[in-house]
Write a protein that holds these residues in place. Structure first.
Motif, short mmCIF file in Angstrom:
data_model
loop_
_atom_site.label_atom_id
_atom_site.label_comp_id
_atom_site.label_asym_id
_atom_site.label_seq_id
_atom_site.Cartn_x
_atom_site.Cartn_y
_atom_site.Cartn_z
N GLY A 317 0.82 -1.20 0.00
CA GLY A 317 0.00 0.00 0.00
C GLY A 317 0.86 1.25 0.00
N ALA A 319 0.12 5.43 -0.18
CA ALA A 319 -0.87 6.51 -0.19
C ALA A 319 -0.17 7.87 -0.14
CB ALA A 319 -1.82 6.37 0.99
N VAL A 336 -6.62 13.37 0.36
CA VAL A 336 -6.01 12.14 -0.16
C VAL A 336 -5.81 12.37 -1.65
CG1 VAL A 336 -6.21 9.65 -0.38
CG2 VAL A 336 -7.24 10.81 1.58
N ASP A 339 -3.46 7.06 -4.80
CA ASP A 339 -3.19 5.71 -4.34
C ASP A 339 -2.21 5.10 -5.33
OD1 ASP A 339 -3.18 3.08 -3.53
OD2 ASP A 339 -5.26 2.66 -4.09
N THR A 341 -0.51 2.19 -4.86
CA THR A 341 -0.28 0.82 -4.42
C THR A 341 0.21 -0.05 -5.58
OG1 THR A 341 -1.95 1.01 -2.70
CG2 THR A 341 -1.44 -1.22 -3.47
N HIS A 417 -11.29 13.60 -0.72
CA HIS A 417 -10.71 12.68 -1.70
C HIS A 417 -10.76 13.30 -3.09
CE1 HIS A 417 -11.00 8.46 0.37
NE2 HIS A 417 -10.53 9.39 1.19
N LEU A 421 -9.81 7.07 -6.74
CA LEU A 421 -9.38 6.29 -5.58
C LEU A 421 -10.32 5.10 -5.35
CD1 LEU A 421 -8.60 9.30 -3.20
CD2 LEU A 421 -6.97 7.97 -4.55
N LEU A 424 -8.97 1.99 -3.32
CA LEU A 424 -8.78 2.36 -1.92
C LEU A 424 -10.13 2.46 -1.21
CD1 LEU A 424 -7.29 3.50 0.57
CD2 LEU A 424 -7.36 5.75 -0.56
N ARG A 444 -4.01 -0.88 1.23
CA ARG A 444 -4.25 0.51 0.85
C ARG A 444 -4.74 1.33 2.04
NH1 ARG A 444 -4.73 0.29 -5.01
NH2 ARG A 444 -4.85 -1.90 -5.64
N LEU A 448 -3.07 4.58 4.05
CA LEU A 448 -3.83 5.80 4.29
C LEU A 448 -3.84 6.16 5.77
CD1 LEU A 448 -6.01 7.96 3.38
CD2 LEU A 448 -7.71 6.20 3.96
#
Length: 471
Positions: A317, A319, A336, A339, A341, A417, A421, A424, A444, A448
């Motif tokens: 993961g 973030a 956020v 992602d 990952t 966000h 995403l 996630l 993930r 975060l």
């Protein structure tokens, strides 16, 4: 044998049905495939050259059950299925069925159609010009002309289809239609507003209708639509259309996603509800999306390293989260941003991905959990960048205990966000007070959580308010 059927205009739609009167069109291809060779030969010889030319364009003969509209007096038909289940072809053919008459110049049931996708490019490239788009599905004598300057399709019988982007709901204010095809409704950023504007525009004719083709997502606009008494639904998994999909594609997605929540949504085409007792819900996450990110005071990249290696190992993961940290903690806001990952790349691979994310977003620190790898985690990172600002974090509590204060930030409206995403957010909706109810590790979500602890939770706990001197 030519596919040009312009000299036989009566065959594709009207008389073609009488030519095949002995055949149930809705099970035509299946019936023919299961018949013996003698029956197939007789069928193909009796329909003649005109029938053979028309047959490729008679969708009822080839369609899968979920691709055919249900009977009855409905307003909205939702075709919900997995990736590659044939939704786009069904939408294209439904538009054809609505605008075409028995002969090329005959009027159909609809003459003013709205084609609505996430963007204008997707309407053009998928719904109109795509492999399963309207132009590809249309016979030569009924094929519409694309007028790019007007963003319209115009059929030989005068019917028109106008294109719209879900990014601009106001574009639907003013025009009026008797039919509409909506593609991938569940992924639109402004789905609610655009859908509402379309409903006001569907006001022509005796029975205006809309066909919605979408992969399911747990979003309000889709759930409300499915709950409406005027909505009908057909459904199919990706496997239903396996005859038209690459075997290698099916093998790969089966191996990777079967049994997972993401697989249930993207392959089985199932609309998934939130897990009972989830720390985050779909509606909560829908409410925190933003299109514009303000200037941020700090940005970090957090890593939850994979414990195992290989293609079947847990993902690592990664973030990227930023924050505005002016004023007291209750005024702090986190965003956020991405992602990143990765899976199956090995330690050097995830370390490089994390450093690349830092460079991309100009992050000031890399935060990594070291419970499993210990000192090795930092050593792997420094092999990629010896000077990277690095902070090792070690879990002293369980995943749920760490996640709960982060979930509280969401409940307080202090986390936002950006788009993109989905994977996630899918994991987040599976994290409950009892633990993670998805498959594998919530890699993930762990990344975060570490990022938000570093940016907000930890500093807020150490924050000292200015003393107020008493008089």
């Amino acid at each position: 044998m030519s596919n040009n059927i312009t000299d036989k205009p009566e065959l594709p739609k009207g008389a073609m049905r009488s030519t095949l009167s002995a055949l149930d069109l809705k099970s035509g291809a299946g019936w023919l495939a299961s018949a013996d060779a003698a029956v197939r030969d007789r069928f193909l010889s009796e329909i003649g050259e005109g029938g053979l030319c028309a047959l490729p364009f008679l969708f009822e003969f080839w369609a899968l059950p979920h691709q055919l509209p249900p009977e009855g007096d409905w307003r909205s038909w939702v075709i919900m299925g997995g990736r590659g289940a044939g939704k786009t072809r069904a939408g294209s053919e439904w538009v054809r069925a609505m605008v075409e008459g028995s002969k090329p110049l005959d009027k159909g049931e609809a003459s003013r159609v709205a084609l609505v996708g996430e963007t204008f490019d997707q309407v053009r490239d998928v719904m109109i010009f795509g492999d399963s788009g309207i132009l590809q599905c249309s016979p030569p004598d009924r094929r519409p002309v694309w007028k790019a300057s007007e963003r319209k399709l115009i059929w030989p019988n005068g019917a028109e289809a106008q294109t719209f982007s879900a990014h601009d709901p106001e574009g639907l204010r003013g025009p009026q239609f008797d039919a509409a095809w909506v593609d991938e409704l569940a992924k639109w950023k402004k789905a609610g507003e655009t859908w509402d504007m379309l409903q006001f525009a569907l006001r022509l004719g005796e029975r205006p209708r809309v066909c919605v083709t979408t992969t399911p997502r747990n979003v309000k606009v889709l759930k409300d639509l499915l709950a409406s008494p005027s909505t009908v639904q057909t459904h199919a998994p990706t496997e239903a259309n396996r005859a038209n999909l690459a075997a290698s594609f099916l093998a790969e997605v089966r191996a990777r996603y079967v049994g997972t929540r993401l697989g249930r949504q993207e392959l089985d085409g199932v609309l998934l509800a939130d897990a009972e007792g989830a720390l985050w819900t779909g509606s909560m996450l829908d409410a925190v999306r933003v299109e514009v990110v303000p200037e941020l005071d700090r940005i970090v990249v957090a890593v939850d390293p994979a414990v195992t290696a290989g293609s079947s190992a847990d993902a690592c993961g990664i973030a990227v989260v930023g924050a505005q940290l002016q004023g007291p903690p209750e005024d702090w806001r986190a965003y956020v941003l991405a992602d990143r990952t990765v899976q199956g790349v090995g330690p050097a691979g995830w370390a490089q991905a994390a450093i690349d994310a830092m460079d991309e977003f100009r992050a000031e620190r890399l935060v990594a959990e070291v419970n499993q790898g210990g000192q090795l985690v930092e050593e792997v990172v420094r092999q990629v960048d010896p000077l990277v600002p690095f902070r090792a974090v070690r879990a002293s509590r369980g995943k749920v205990a760490r996640a709960e204060p982060v979930a509280a930030l969401y409940e307080q409206g202090r986390v936002r966000h950006v788009a993109g995403l989905d994977a996630l957010e899918e994991q987040m909706c599976q994290m409950t007070a009892r633990g993670f109810e998805g498959q594998g590790s919530p890699d993930r979500v762990d990344a975060l959580v570490w990022a938000l602890h570093d940016l907000v939770v930890g500093p807020a706990g150490a924050y000292r308010r200015p003393r107020v001197r008493s008089l």
